[in-house]
Design a protein around this motif. Structure first.
Motif, short mmCIF file in Angstrom:
data_model
loop_
_atom_site.label_atom_id
_atom_site.label_comp_id
_atom_site.label_asym_id
_atom_site.label_seq_id
_atom_site.Cartn_x
_atom_site.Cartn_y
_atom_site.Cartn_z
N GLN A 118 -0.45 -14.14 -9.93
CA GLN A 118 0.32 -15.08 -9.12
C GLN A 118 0.94 -16.21 -9.94
N TRP A 119 1.18 -15.99 -11.24
CA TRP A 119 1.87 -16.98 -12.06
C TRP A 119 2.67 -16.31 -13.17
N ALA A 120 3.66 -17.04 -13.68
CA ALA A 120 4.46 -16.60 -14.82
C ALA A 120 4.87 -17.83 -15.61
N VAL A 121 4.93 -17.67 -16.93
CA VAL A 121 5.38 -18.74 -17.81
C VAL A 121 6.56 -18.20 -18.59
N GLY A 122 7.67 -18.93 -18.54
CA GLY A 122 8.87 -18.54 -19.26
C GLY A 122 9.09 -19.43 -20.46
N ALA A 123 9.30 -18.82 -21.64
CA ALA A 123 9.51 -19.58 -22.88
C ALA A 123 9.99 -18.63 -23.96
N LYS A 124 10.25 -19.19 -25.13
CA LYS A 124 10.58 -18.36 -26.29
C LYS A 124 9.34 -17.55 -26.66
N PRO A 125 9.53 -16.35 -27.22
CA PRO A 125 8.39 -15.47 -27.53
C PRO A 125 7.30 -16.14 -28.38
N GLU A 126 7.67 -16.95 -29.35
CA GLU A 126 6.66 -17.58 -30.20
C GLU A 126 5.81 -18.60 -29.42
N VAL A 127 6.39 -19.24 -28.43
CA VAL A 127 5.65 -20.17 -27.58
C VAL A 127 4.69 -19.39 -26.69
N LEU A 128 5.16 -18.28 -26.13
CA LEU A 128 4.31 -17.45 -25.28
C LEU A 128 3.09 -16.94 -26.05
N GLU A 129 3.29 -16.56 -27.30
CA GLU A 129 2.17 -16.07 -28.13
C GLU A 129 1.13 -17.17 -28.34
N ARG A 130 1.58 -18.43 -28.47
CA ARG A 130 0.64 -19.54 -28.65
C ARG A 130 -0.09 -19.87 -27.35
N LEU A 131 0.56 -19.65 -26.22
CA LEU A 131 -0.06 -19.96 -24.92
C LEU A 131 -1.01 -18.87 -24.44
#
Length: 155
Positions: A118-131
C-alpha cells in the motif's frame, strides 16, 4: 507546544510504530497482482522492522525526512522529501488495488519506484537503492510510452 503534550505525542508515535509489525502479521490475504508475487520477492525492512502499510509520515521518519504533504485525497496521500540522500515522493494508498491502479497509470511515464504494501516511493534509482534497506519493498521499473522502453520488472 508544551513539554507534556510533546511527550504524549512522542509516546503515541512510538506506540504506533511498535504495533505496525503486529498489524502486518494479522493482515488478510491480498488480491490481484500482489497475491501473485512470490514470497521470496517480498522484502521486509530489516532496519525498521516494518512490513505493513504505513502512513506517509511513518515512512518519511524511517528515511530521515521531514515530509511535506502534497496530496490529501481519499485514494492516496503523497508527500515530498528533500534530504541529503536525494529527493523523493512517498505515496500511500488505503487499499492495495488503488496502488496497483496508480502504478498502472504511472507506467505511461516510465521510471523506477520502490514499492511495498500500500505504498510507493518515486526517486532516482540510486536513491531508491539507499532507501530499500530502510523500507523493504521491491524496485519496479515501469516501461513508459514508446517502443524503446523496456517492460515492467521487479528487482
Amino acid at each position: 507546544m508544551d513539554h507534556a503534550r510533546l511527550l504524549t505525542r512522542g509516546a503515541a508515535l512510538v506506540g504506533g510504530l511498535a504495533l505496525l509489525p503486529l498489524i502486518a502479521a494479522c493482515g488478510g490475504a491480498e488480491g490481484g497482482k500482489a497475491a501473485d508475487a512470490k514470497a521470496s520477492e517480498r522484502s521486509s525492512a530489516p532496519v525498521a522492522g516494518v512490513v505493513a502499510p504505513a502512513k506517509v509520515e511513518v515512512i518519511a521518519a524511517l528515511t530521515g525526512c521531514k515530509v511535506e504533504i502534497r496530496i490529501e485525497a481519499d485514494e492516496l496521500r503523497e508527500g515530498q522529501c528533500k534530504t541529503k540522500q536525494g529527493n523523493y515522493r512517498i505515496t500511500t494508498f488505503p487499499e492495495e488495488k488503488l496502488k496497483l491502479t496508480w502504478l498502472d497509470a504511472a507506467s505511461v511515464y516510465g521510471g523506477k519506484y520502490l514499492v511495498g504494501p500500500q505504498w510507493a516511493v518515486g526517486a532516482k534509482p540510486e536513491v531508491l537503492e539507499r532507501l530499500r534497506p530502510k523500507l523493504g519493498g521491491t524496485i519496479q521499473s515501469l516501461r513508459g510510452v514508446g517502443p524503446a522502453n523496456p517492460a515492467p520488472s521487479a528487482s
